[in-house]
Write a protein that holds these residues in place. Structure first.
Motif, PDB file in Angstrom:
ATOM      1  N   ASN A   6      24.606  13.510 100.131  1.00 14.91           N
ATOM      2  CA  ASN A   6      23.432  13.362 100.861  1.00 14.91           C
ATOM      3  C   ASN A   6      23.037  11.854 100.865  1.00 14.91           C
ATOM      4  OD1 ASN A   6      23.772  15.966 100.434  1.00 14.91           O
ATOM      5  ND2 ASN A   6      21.410  16.527 100.067  1.00 14.91           N
ATOM      6  N   GLY A   7      23.741  11.020 100.872  1.00 12.98           N
ATOM      7  CA  GLY A   7      23.521   9.435 101.241  1.00 12.98           C
ATOM      8  C   GLY A   7      23.073   8.577 100.080  1.00 12.98           C
ATOM      9  N   LYS A   8      23.025   9.307  98.917  1.00 12.08           N
ATOM     10  CA  LYS A   8      22.424   8.599  97.667  1.00 12.08           C
ATOM     11  C   LYS A   8      23.415   8.870  96.515  1.00 12.08           C
ATOM     12  CE  LYS A   8      18.596   7.099  99.607  1.00 12.08           C
ATOM     13  NZ  LYS A   8      18.064   6.008  99.752  1.00 12.08           N
ATOM     14  N   VAL A   9      23.337   7.759  95.527  1.00  6.20           N
ATOM     15  CA  VAL A   9      24.042   7.849  94.403  1.00  6.20           C
ATOM     16  C   VAL A   9      22.810   7.634  93.096  1.00  6.20           C
ATOM     17  CG1 VAL A   9      25.740   6.768  92.925  1.00  6.20           C
ATOM     18  CG2 VAL A   9      25.947   6.569  95.409  1.00  6.20           C
ATOM     19  N   PRO A  10      22.899   8.785  92.208  1.00  2.51           N
ATOM     20  CA  PRO A  10      23.666  10.059  92.228  1.00  2.51           C
ATOM     21  C   PRO A  10      23.390  10.876  93.495  1.00  2.51           C
ATOM     22  CG  PRO A  10      22.184  10.320  90.608  1.00  2.51           C
ATOM     23  CD  PRO A  10      22.173   8.756  91.093  1.00  2.51           C
ATOM     24  N   GLY A  11      23.970  12.055  93.777  1.00  2.00           N
ATOM     25  CA  GLY A  11      23.727  13.082  94.345  1.00  2.00           C
ATOM     26  C   GLY A  11      22.410  13.817  93.999  1.00  2.00           C
ATOM     27  N   PRO A  12      21.766  14.568  94.924  1.00  2.00           N
ATOM     28  CA  PRO A  12      20.721  15.134  94.509  1.00  2.00           C
ATOM     29  C   PRO A  12      20.548  15.889  93.139  1.00  2.00           C
ATOM     30  CG  PRO A  12      21.770  16.181  96.412  1.00  2.00           C
ATOM     31  CD  PRO A  12      22.260  15.160  96.259  1.00  2.00           C
ATOM     32  N   MET A  13      19.540  16.043  92.770  1.00  2.00           N
ATOM     33  CA  MET A  13      19.475  16.826  91.379  1.00  2.00           C
ATOM     34  C   MET A  13      19.205  18.280  91.748  1.00  2.00           C
ATOM     35  SD  MET A  13      17.665  16.691  87.785  1.00  2.00           S
ATOM     36  CE  MET A  13      16.998  17.873  86.924  1.00  2.00           C
ATOM     37  N   VAL A  14      19.990  19.142  91.410  1.00  2.00           N
ATOM     38  CA  VAL A  14      19.898  20.652  91.600  1.00  2.00           C
ATOM     39  C   VAL A  14      19.174  21.548  90.357  1.00  2.00           C
ATOM     40  CG1 VAL A  14      20.980  22.642  92.261  1.00  2.00           C
ATOM     41  CG2 VAL A  14      22.019  20.537  93.059  1.00  2.00           C
ATOM     42  N   ARG A  15      18.263  22.058  90.648  1.00  2.00           N
ATOM     43  CA  ARG A  15      17.661  22.687  89.648  1.00  2.00           C
ATOM     44  C   ARG A  15      17.332  24.377  89.979  1.00  2.00           C
ATOM     45  NH1 ARG A  15      12.527  19.463  87.057  1.00  2.00           N
ATOM     46  NH2 ARG A  15      12.330  20.513  85.074  1.00  2.00           N
ATOM     47  N   VAL A  16      18.009  25.154  88.830  1.00  2.00           N
ATOM     48  CA  VAL A  16      17.966  26.581  89.068  1.00  2.00           C
ATOM     49  C   VAL A  16      17.624  27.097  87.794  1.00  2.00           C
ATOM     50  CG1 VAL A  16      19.805  26.523  90.731  1.00  2.00           C
ATOM     51  CG2 VAL A  16      20.376  26.765  88.491  1.00  2.00           C
ATOM     52  N   ARG A  17      17.656  28.251  87.586  1.00  2.00           N
ATOM     53  CA  ARG A  17      17.195  28.654  86.212  1.00  2.00           C
ATOM     54  C   ARG A  17      18.449  30.061  85.845  1.00  2.00           C
ATOM     55  NH1 ARG A  17      14.042  34.058  84.664  1.00  2.00           N
ATOM     56  NH2 ARG A  17      16.207  34.459  83.847  1.00  2.00           N
TER      57      ARG A  17
ATOM     58  N   THR B 126      12.713   9.208  90.264  1.00  2.00           N
ATOM     59  CA  THR B 126      11.638  10.212  90.300  1.00  2.00           C
ATOM     60  C   THR B 126      12.064  11.230  91.307  1.00  2.00           C
ATOM     61  OG1 THR B 126      10.219   8.766  92.061  1.00  2.00           O
ATOM     62  CG2 THR B 126       9.737   8.678  89.634  1.00  2.00           C
ATOM     63  N   ASP B 127      12.939  11.196  92.244  1.00  2.00           N
ATOM     64  CA  ASP B 127      13.427  11.880  93.203  1.00  2.00           C
ATOM     65  C   ASP B 127      14.219  13.238  92.456  1.00  2.00           C
ATOM     66  OD1 ASP B 127      13.984  13.272  95.476  1.00  2.00           O
ATOM     67  OD2 ASP B 127      15.529  11.723  96.263  1.00  2.00           O
ATOM     68  N   LEU B 128      13.636  14.217  92.057  1.00  2.00           N
ATOM     69  CA  LEU B 128      13.971  15.503  91.352  1.00  2.00           C
ATOM     70  C   LEU B 128      13.274  16.791  91.832  1.00  2.00           C
ATOM     71  CD1 LEU B 128      13.998  15.150  87.433  1.00  2.00           C
ATOM     72  CD2 LEU B 128      12.244  13.913  89.252  1.00  2.00           C
ATOM     73  N   PRO B 129      13.598  17.829  91.749  1.00  2.00           N
ATOM     74  CA  PRO B 129      12.631  18.973  92.061  1.00  2.00           C
ATOM     75  C   PRO B 129      11.737  19.231  90.724  1.00  2.00           C
ATOM     76  CG  PRO B 129      15.031  19.537  92.279  1.00  2.00           C
ATOM     77  CD  PRO B 129      15.022  18.336  91.530  1.00  2.00           C
ATOM     78  N   ALA B 130      10.970  20.051  91.082  1.00  2.00           N
ATOM     79  CA  ALA B 130       9.675  20.354  90.004  1.00  2.00           C
ATOM     80  C   ALA B 130      10.403  21.459  89.131  1.00  2.00           C
ATOM     81  CB  ALA B 130       8.532  20.960  90.885  1.00  2.00           C
ATOM     82  N   PRO B 131       9.620  21.436  88.055  1.00  2.00           N
ATOM     83  CA  PRO B 131      10.162  22.380  86.999  1.00  2.00           C
ATOM     84  C   PRO B 131      10.180  23.962  87.652  1.00  2.00           C
ATOM     85  CG  PRO B 131       8.908  20.943  86.039  1.00  2.00           C
ATOM     86  CD  PRO B 131       8.844  20.656  87.445  1.00  2.00           C
ATOM     87  N   ILE B 132      10.816  24.951  87.261  1.00  2.00           N
ATOM     88  CA  ILE B 132      10.816  26.206  87.827  1.00  2.00           C
ATOM     89  C   ILE B 132       9.884  27.070  87.238  1.00  2.00           C
ATOM     90  CG2 ILE B 132      12.111  28.360  87.995  1.00  2.00           C
ATOM     91  CD1 ILE B 132      14.443  26.518  88.528  1.00  2.00           C
TER      92      ILE B 132
END
Length: 502
Positions: free
Chosen positions: A244-255, A205-211
């Motif tokens: 960033n200390g976790k697997v997988p790395g952080p989810m990146v969210r762009v448009r 559940t650790d991911l950015p909100a929708p853009i």
């Protein structure tokens, strides 16, 4: 003087008894040592999903707090059993079972500890060539006979009653010769294992909100490469290399149309040089050419997000597969203009392989085996970095009537996944993570190659515990399983035990 002995026709059982007697007569300390040295460990998990929920976080990071699981939520599951492996052999002049892997490794006729309600799988490997099986009378469970050296079978049952029960070989004379042990079925649920290292697993559940709808802009992404000893499995640790200390790395969210400015900082305590290659980027090495970063240094690369879709990123410093298998992968979502259709819940998960020098299930700190890596012979298959990441530590959760979306990718570095959710059908699948074409509808299993991704949507229509797998199902016994838990009644009009209701 030659003896003219009559010839007899022996049955297979009689031959087995004669072989067994001969083995017992010639056995002893030297034979036992030879036996144990000649048969390498072929370890199956002592307990699938064995990472505990109380795991230490890396320095400077907040400790994750998984949602509490309802009583009975971890009951019997045929797709995530408690697994033991026994090899037949000789010890102290007796025919015996010898434990393989985990807490029972090397133990003679080990006691097998399980908990009420668990599905139990006992693998049997023939270690010396006599005919054997394994029987648990109280559960009416019996394996096939294994005859040749190296032949294998298994027995499975649900531990529905508590107490202590016998397991034994039913071949004539074998139980009396020493082939018997005990199974202890304890009441209640199994308690969480105590962690001995950092929790490197990414909560799905650790991911950015929708853009959604906004004009293109400059988006800064900060990645820090961290080398950390983390919990791989129960009583097993591994030296991970991470973003960033976790697997997988952080989810990146762009448009689409955004300018992405990536700051890659290599932790000063690192030993290795690291970098990052974005599959969403157009340019030399996906940015890796500009981000080869020594310990304590920082590099910056900027790229334009030209194509919408879900893309993998990973470290691209030689040996590239070594950096990836150690955990250096993640995903970037490039939303189309206006965003994706709205859903109630989103999850982020990735699959990878780990190549340890010691066999699967070995305890202690594990090192990577480069020969296994380049020969593509992994010991572990994992979701989100470790055994139990998405079962014990961070199971996915939803409610009846909700729509969910899973962003799924394969870090690899080598194996293709056949992504499947047992007991559900994907309503929509964005094949290969592409967002420029309409999604497929009504899909059972999705093929995702290493370095690839997919997006799946579905509506939750009934309660239950659904199991996330790679449908190359042998990988379950190498650690690869996750849970989607939906609270509610276990039977309804969509599925129930027994005949159709008229």
């Amino acid at each position: 003087m030659a003896l003219n002995l009559p010839k007899f026709a022996f049955s297979r059982t009689a031959k087995s008894v004669l072989v067994a007697v001969a083995l017992v007569l010639i056995s002893g300390g030297l034979w036992q040592s030879k036996l144990l040295s000649e048969f390498p460990l072929c370890i199956s998990p002592h307990k699938m999903a064995s990472i505990g929920s109380a795991v230490a976080a890396p320095a400077g990071a907040p400790a994750a707090t998984p949602a509490p699981m309802k009583e009975g939520a971890m009951a019997s599951d045929m797709h995530a059993p408690t697994v033991f492996t026994l090899r037949t052999g000789i010890a102290d002049g007796r025919m015996v079972y010898i434990g393989v892997g985990g807490d029972i490794n090397g133990a003679v006729n080990p006691q097998l500890l399980v908990h009420e309600g668990e599905t139990v799988q006992i693998n049997l490997i023939n270690g010396e060539g006599a005919e054997h099986d394994i029987v648990v009378d109280q559960y009416g469970a019996r394996s096939n006979r294994v005859v040749g050296k190296g032949a294998s079978s298994a027995v499975t049952f649900t531990a529905s009653k508590t107490g202590e029960f016998a397991y034994y070989c039913s071949a004539p004379g074998h139980r009396e010769a020493g082939m018997q042990g005990r199974i202890q079925v304890a009441p209640g649920l199994r308690t969480a294992a105590v962690a001995t290292a950092a929790d490197i697993t990414r909560d799905p559940t650790d991911l950015p909100a929708p853009i959604g709808t906004r004009p293109p802009q400059i988006v800064r992404v900060d990645l820090r490469t961290v080398e950390v000893t983390g919990q791989l499995a129960d009583k097993t640790t591994y030296n991970y290399w991470t973003f960033n200390g976790k697997v997988p790395g952080p989810m990146v969210r762009v448009r689409v149309g955004d300018t992405v400015e990536v700051h890659l900082k290599n932790d000063e305590n690192s030993v290795m040089t690291h970098s990052v290659d974005f599959h969403a980027a157009t340019g030399p090495g996906g940015g890796a050419e500009f981000t080869q970063t020594d310990p304590g240094q920082e590099k910056i690369v900027t790229f334009k997000a030209l194509v919408p879709g879900l893309f993998v990123y990973h470290c691209a410093t030689p040996s590239v597969p070594q950096h990836i298998t150690n955990g250096m992968y993640g995903m970037i979502l490039v939303e189309p203009e206006g965003g994706l259709p709205q859903v109630d819940r989103e999850f982020y998960m990735m699959q990878g392989e780990i190549y340890t020098a010691q066999p699967f299930g070995a305890h202690g700190d594990q090192e990577m085996d480069y020969e296994k890596l380049i020969s593509e012979k992994p010991e572990y298959f994992v979701f989100n970095g470790a055994v139990g990441a998405l079962t014990k530590s961070h199971p996915l959760r939803a409610s009846i009537g909700e729509t969910i979306r899973i962003y799924f990718g394969v870090g690899g570095p080598n194996f293709t996944s056949s992504f499947h959710l047992i007991g559900e059908i994907f309503d929509h699948v964005y094949q290969s993570g592409g967002l420029s074409s309409p999604p497929l509808a009504g899909v059972q299993t999705v093929t995702v190659p290493p370095g690839g991704a997919t997006i799946v949507d579905l509506k939750i229509q009934r309660a239950g515990r659904f199991t996330l797998v790679d449908h190359a199902l042998s990988r379950i016994e190498r650690g690869l399983a996750g849970f989607l838990i939906v609270d509610g009644p276990s039977e309804d009009g969509i599925m129930h035990a027994g005949p159709a209701q008229k």
